[in-house]
Design an enzyme around this catalytic site. Structure first.
Site, PDB file in Angstrom:
ATOM      1  CB  ILE A 187     -26.355 -23.237  -5.223  1.00  0.00           C
ATOM      2  CG1 ILE A 187     -27.108 -21.970  -4.825  1.00  0.00           C
ATOM      3  CG2 ILE A 187     -25.256 -23.574  -4.219  1.00  0.00           C
ATOM      4  CD1 ILE A 187     -27.962 -22.135  -3.584  1.00  0.00           C
ATOM      5  CG  ASN A 202     -20.572 -27.893  10.008  1.00  0.00           C
ATOM      6  OD1 ASN A 202     -19.983 -27.066  10.693  1.00  0.00           O
ATOM      7  ND2 ASN A 202     -19.980 -28.529   9.000  1.00  0.00           N
ATOM      8  CG  ASP A 238     -20.445 -26.182   4.433  1.00  0.00           C
ATOM      9  OD1 ASP A 238     -20.072 -25.049   4.090  1.00  0.00           O
ATOM     10  OD2 ASP A 238     -20.300 -26.640   5.584  1.00  0.00           O
TER      11      ASP A 238
HETATM   12  N1  AR6 Z   1     -25.634 -26.852  -5.471  1.00  0.00           N
HETATM   13  C1  AR6 Z   1     -26.895 -26.989  -5.011  1.00  0.00           C
HETATM   14  N2  AR6 Z   1     -27.270 -28.004  -4.190  1.00  0.00           N
HETATM   15  C2  AR6 Z   1     -26.332 -28.903  -3.840  1.00  0.00           C
HETATM   16  C3  AR6 Z   1     -24.987 -28.823  -4.271  1.00  0.00           C
HETATM   17  C4  AR6 Z   1     -24.649 -27.732  -5.129  1.00  0.00           C
HETATM   18  N3  AR6 Z   1     -23.412 -27.566  -5.592  1.00  0.00           N
HETATM   19  N4  AR6 Z   1     -24.302 -29.887  -3.742  1.00  0.00           N
HETATM   20  C5  AR6 Z   1     -25.185 -30.602  -3.020  1.00  0.00           C
HETATM   21  N5  AR6 Z   1     -26.420 -30.027  -3.071  1.00  0.00           N
HETATM   22  P1  AR6 Z   1     -26.089 -31.283   2.013  1.00  0.00           P
HETATM   23  P2  AR6 Z   1     -27.425 -30.880   4.610  1.00  0.00           P
HETATM   24  C6  AR6 Z   1     -27.695 -30.440  -2.478  1.00  0.00           C
HETATM   25  O1  AR6 Z   1     -25.677 -32.650   2.390  1.00  0.00           O
HETATM   26  O2  AR6 Z   1     -28.267 -32.061   4.378  1.00  0.00           O
HETATM   27  C7  AR6 Z   1     -22.264 -30.613   5.095  1.00  0.00           C
HETATM   28  O3  AR6 Z   1     -21.181 -31.460   5.361  1.00  0.00           O
HETATM   29  C8  AR6 Z   1     -27.821 -31.877  -2.037  1.00  0.00           C
HETATM   30  O4  AR6 Z   1     -28.116 -32.701  -3.160  1.00  0.00           O
HETATM   31  O5  AR6 Z   1     -25.122 -30.400   1.322  1.00  0.00           O
HETATM   32  O6  AR6 Z   1     -28.050 -29.604   5.107  1.00  0.00           O
HETATM   33  C9  AR6 Z   1     -22.354 -29.483   6.108  1.00  0.00           C
HETATM   34  O7  AR6 Z   1     -21.078 -29.054   6.536  1.00  0.00           O
HETATM   35  C10 AR6 Z   1     -28.993 -31.785  -1.078  1.00  0.00           C
HETATM   36  O8  AR6 Z   1     -30.233 -31.834  -1.784  1.00  0.00           O
HETATM   37  O9  AR6 Z   1     -26.565 -30.422   3.318  1.00  0.00           O
HETATM   38  C11 AR6 Z   1     -23.133 -30.110   7.206  1.00  0.00           C
HETATM   39  O10 AR6 Z   1     -22.299 -30.861   8.071  1.00  0.00           O
HETATM   40  C12 AR6 Z   1     -28.857 -30.391  -0.477  1.00  0.00           C
HETATM   41  O11 AR6 Z   1     -27.889 -29.705  -1.301  1.00  0.00           O
HETATM   42  C13 AR6 Z   1     -24.089 -31.048   6.487  1.00  0.00           C
HETATM   43  O12 AR6 Z   1     -23.456 -31.351   5.264  1.00  0.00           O
HETATM   44  C14 AR6 Z   1     -28.337 -30.379   0.953  1.00  0.00           C
HETATM   45  O13 AR6 Z   1     -27.393 -31.416   1.130  1.00  0.00           O
HETATM   46  C15 AR6 Z   1     -25.400 -30.379   6.182  1.00  0.00           C
HETATM   47  O14 AR6 Z   1     -26.276 -31.322   5.620  1.00  0.00           O
END
Ligand code: AR6
Length: 208
Positions: free
Chosen positions: A40, A57, A67
């Protein structure tokens, strides 16, 4: 084999130009839905009326997953801007389900909308909070005059939300709250999320 052991690829090298061509659907009469597979942080439409959504978060000072990728790519100014966002309660700048907005800094988009999805486990309000995260992100985008918004799969990583359930909540909610937006995109990092979103869209929306 193939890659010499002293060649180190940075994250940026690995993911560069990684957004694949996706599929489009009619979300409503006035708003298109686009599904893409990729990173993204590379997404943008015009740099003026576009925003990506960060699955953050409640502290809003960065983290892992998407993030971390967004903070890495946007640069240090993003963390500074987040720090300026007032705390609602101690350490909490954005309660679960709410949304806040910053500039895009080094990203090619105009704005970053930071939202906080629910932690799935032992949470009877998870679906409602996930719905709020999508709804409040769309409302904030409209309020700020934005036309294009791109979401990741909020809560589907570290926060443990099952992808099938999340896809259904996500698509239903953006359909209900997209009035004023021209296009809603999902940029899905994992193949499984992409196919799940795609199946859900195919069974509920018209392909274009
Ligand atoms: N582009 C698009 N999607 C992505 C990318 C990217 N570059 N990287 C990961 N994803 P997560 P959550 C996807 O864990 O579950 C953080 O530490 C990933 O594969 O990023 O909402 C925050 O600070 C997954 O499908 O977010 C919070 O503490 C989706 O993004 C916590 O994680 C969401 O995964 C939030 O957890």
């Amino acid at each position: 084999r193939g890659v010499s052991s002293n060649v180190r690829l940075s994250r940026k090298d690995v993911v560069q130009n990684w957004i694949k061509q996706g599929e489009s659907f009619e979300l409503t009469e006035t708003c298109k839905l686009v599904l893409l597979e990729g990173d993204i942080t590379e997404w943008h439409i015009d740099g003026q009326t576009d925003a990506i959504v960060n699955a953050a978060n409640t502290r809003l000072l960065g983290g892992g997953g998407v993030d971390g990728a967004i903070h890495d790519a946007a640069g240090r100014e993003l963390k500074e801007a987040c720090r300026q966002i007032p705390q609602v309660t101690r350490g909490v700048r954005c309660p679960t389900g709410e949304a806040r907005i910053t500039r895009g800094f080094r990203l090619p988009v105009s704005r970053i909308i930071h939202t906080v999805g629910p932690i799935y486990w032992n949470n009877s309000r998870a679906a409602e909070q996930l719905q709020d995260a999508y709804k409040n992100s769309c409302s904030l985008a409209v309020q700020e005059g934005l036309k294009y918004i791109a979401f990741p799969a909020i809560s589907c990583g570290i926060y443990g939300y099952p992808v099938e359930e999340a896809a259904s909540v996500a698509l239903r909610t953006v359909k209900e709250t997209s009035a004023g937006l021209q296009e809603v995109h999902f940029v899905l990092f994992e193949e499984k999320a992409y196919f799940t979103w795609s199946n859900e869209a195919e069974s509920t929306l018209k392909k274009i």
